[in-house]
Design a protein around this motif. Structure first.
Motif, PDB file in Angstrom:
ATOM      1  N   VAL A  18      49.571  -8.427 -16.777  1.00 19.90           N
ATOM      2  CA  VAL A  18      49.724  -7.328 -17.509  1.00 19.90           C
ATOM      3  C   VAL A  18      49.565  -6.116 -16.571  1.00 19.90           C
ATOM      4  N   SER A  19      49.246  -6.275 -15.294  1.00 21.33           N
ATOM      5  CA  SER A  19      49.342  -5.213 -14.276  1.00 21.33           C
ATOM      6  C   SER A  19      50.695  -4.609 -14.027  1.00 21.33           C
ATOM      7  N   VAL A  21      51.199  -2.759 -11.436  1.00 17.19           N
ATOM      8  CA  VAL A  21      51.534  -2.778 -10.148  1.00 17.19           C
ATOM      9  C   VAL A  21      52.590  -3.617  -9.457  1.00 17.19           C
ATOM     10  N   SER A  22      53.304  -3.246  -8.487  1.00 14.26           N
ATOM     11  CA  SER A  22      54.621  -3.864  -8.041  1.00 14.26           C
ATOM     12  C   SER A  22      54.139  -3.928  -6.426  1.00 14.26           C
ATOM     13  N   THR A  23      53.207  -5.140  -6.319  1.00 13.41           N
ATOM     14  CA  THR A  23      52.786  -5.321  -5.113  1.00 13.41           C
ATOM     15  C   THR A  23      53.398  -6.833  -4.372  1.00 13.41           C
ATOM     16  N   SER A  24      54.354  -6.456  -3.622  1.00  8.97           N
ATOM     17  CA  SER A  24      55.186  -7.703  -3.342  1.00  8.97           C
ATOM     18  C   SER A  24      54.489  -8.660  -2.366  1.00  8.97           C
ATOM     19  N   GLY A  25      54.289 -10.007  -2.737  1.00 11.89           N
ATOM     20  CA  GLY A  25      53.696 -11.176  -1.761  1.00 11.89           C
ATOM     21  C   GLY A  25      52.197 -11.371  -2.567  1.00 11.89           C
ATOM     22  N   ASP A  26      51.891 -10.523  -3.789  1.00 11.60           N
ATOM     23  CA  ASP A  26      50.612 -10.795  -4.296  1.00 11.60           C
ATOM     24  C   ASP A  26      50.546 -12.109  -5.232  1.00 11.60           C
ATOM     25  N   GLY A  27      51.424 -12.712  -5.460  1.00 11.32           N
ATOM     26  CA  GLY A  27      51.335 -14.093  -6.241  1.00 11.32           C
ATOM     27  C   GLY A  27      51.532 -13.593  -7.707  1.00 11.32           C
ATOM     28  N   LEU A  28      51.393 -12.357  -8.001  1.00 10.70           N
ATOM     29  CA  LEU A  28      51.769 -11.991  -9.545  1.00 10.70           C
ATOM     30  C   LEU A  28      52.901 -11.316  -9.760  1.00 10.70           C
ATOM     31  N   CYS A  29      53.768 -11.845 -10.893  1.00 10.95           N
ATOM     32  CA  CYS A  29      54.978 -11.326 -11.388  1.00 10.95           C
ATOM     33  C   CYS A  29      54.898 -10.196 -12.358  1.00 10.95           C
ATOM     34  N   SER A  30      54.862  -9.089 -12.279  1.00  6.84           N
ATOM     35  CA  SER A  30      54.802  -8.090 -13.175  1.00  6.84           C
ATOM     36  C   SER A  30      55.992  -7.740 -13.945  1.00  6.84           C
ATOM     37  N   LEU A  31      55.852  -6.956 -15.059  1.00  8.27           N
ATOM     38  CA  LEU A  31      57.120  -6.779 -15.862  1.00  8.27           C
ATOM     39  C   LEU A  31      58.086  -6.031 -15.074  1.00  8.27           C
ATOM     40  N   ARG A  32      57.389  -5.090 -14.257  1.00  4.32           N
ATOM     41  CA  ARG A  32      58.457  -4.274 -13.241  1.00  4.32           C
ATOM     42  C   ARG A  32      59.100  -5.155 -12.311  1.00  4.32           C
ATOM     43  N   GLU A  33      58.393  -6.017 -11.693  1.00  2.00           N
ATOM     44  CA  GLU A  33      59.022  -6.676 -10.769  1.00  2.00           C
ATOM     45  C   GLU A  33      60.177  -7.740 -11.351  1.00  2.00           C
ATOM     46  N   SER A  58      66.654 -14.388 -18.469  1.00  5.02           N
ATOM     47  CA  SER A  58      65.672 -14.330 -19.441  1.00  5.02           C
ATOM     48  C   SER A  58      64.256 -13.890 -18.783  1.00  5.02           C
ATOM     49  N   ILE A  59      63.559 -13.094 -19.264  1.00  2.00           N
ATOM     50  CA  ILE A  59      62.267 -12.620 -18.865  1.00  2.00           C
ATOM     51  C   ILE A  59      61.087 -13.328 -19.880  1.00  2.00           C
ATOM     52  N   VAL A  60      60.445 -14.181 -19.532  1.00  2.00           N
ATOM     53  CA  VAL A  60      59.421 -14.573 -20.423  1.00  2.00           C
ATOM     54  C   VAL A  60      58.178 -14.319 -20.022  1.00  2.00           C
ATOM     55  N   PHE A  61      57.159 -14.454 -20.863  1.00  2.00           N
ATOM     56  CA  PHE A  61      55.797 -14.167 -20.549  1.00  2.00           C
ATOM     57  C   PHE A  61      54.795 -15.246 -20.610  1.00  2.00           C
ATOM     58  N   ASP A  62      53.870 -15.358 -19.619  1.00  2.00           N
ATOM     59  CA  ASP A  62      52.849 -16.404 -19.500  1.00  2.00           C
ATOM     60  C   ASP A  62      51.492 -15.751 -19.324  1.00  2.00           C
ATOM     61  N   LEU A  63      50.936 -15.003 -20.141  1.00  2.16           N
ATOM     62  CA  LEU A  63      49.924 -13.957 -19.812  1.00  2.16           C
ATOM     63  C   LEU A  63      48.644 -14.693 -19.727  1.00  2.16           C
ATOM     64  N   PRO A  64      47.718 -14.172 -19.102  1.00  8.64           N
ATOM     65  CA  PRO A  64      46.349 -14.512 -19.256  1.00  8.64           C
ATOM     66  C   PRO A  64      45.556 -13.753 -20.510  1.00  8.64           C
ATOM     67  N   GLY A  65      44.706 -14.553 -21.266  1.00  9.01           N
ATOM     68  CA  GLY A  65      43.799 -14.210 -22.248  1.00  9.01           C
ATOM     69  C   GLY A  65      44.701 -14.419 -23.617  1.00  9.01           C
ATOM     70  N   SER A  66      44.141 -13.757 -24.604  1.00  9.62           N
ATOM     71  CA  SER A  66      45.012 -13.822 -26.106  1.00  9.62           C
ATOM     72  C   SER A  66      45.543 -12.478 -26.305  1.00  9.62           C
TER      73      SER A  66
END
Length: 73
Positions: A18-19, A21-33, A58-66
């Motif tokens: 849900v961040s 932040v667009s930090t390349s190579g951090d292992g997290l795929c943000s919506l912005r990226e 297609s952009i899909v979401f697999d987000l932590p939490g509920s």
């Protein structure tokens, strides 16, 4: 000889944070990226998100939490 139309395969890009932040190579795929990769038809995120392809990605979401989730700028 018959020629068929060339079809581009679309990519499925999975947002996993849900961040905003667009930090390349951090292992997290943000919506912005994910949107950037889809629009550029390449991987601009150093492997954080799947590369976009020509066609309807297609952009899909697999987000932590509920739910509900909030992506804050």
């Amino acid at each position: 000889m018959a020629f068929g139309a060339l079809t581009a395969s679309a990519a499925t890009i999975t947002v996993n944070t849900v961040s905003d932040v667009s930090t390349s190579g951090d292992g997290l795929c943000s919506l912005r990226e994910a949107i950037t990769n889809a629009n550029q038809n390449t991987d601009q995120s150093a492997g954080d998100c799947a590369a976009g392809n020509p066609g309807l990605d297609s952009i899909v979401f697999d987000l932590p939490g509920s739910a509900p989730w909030t992506i804050a700028p």
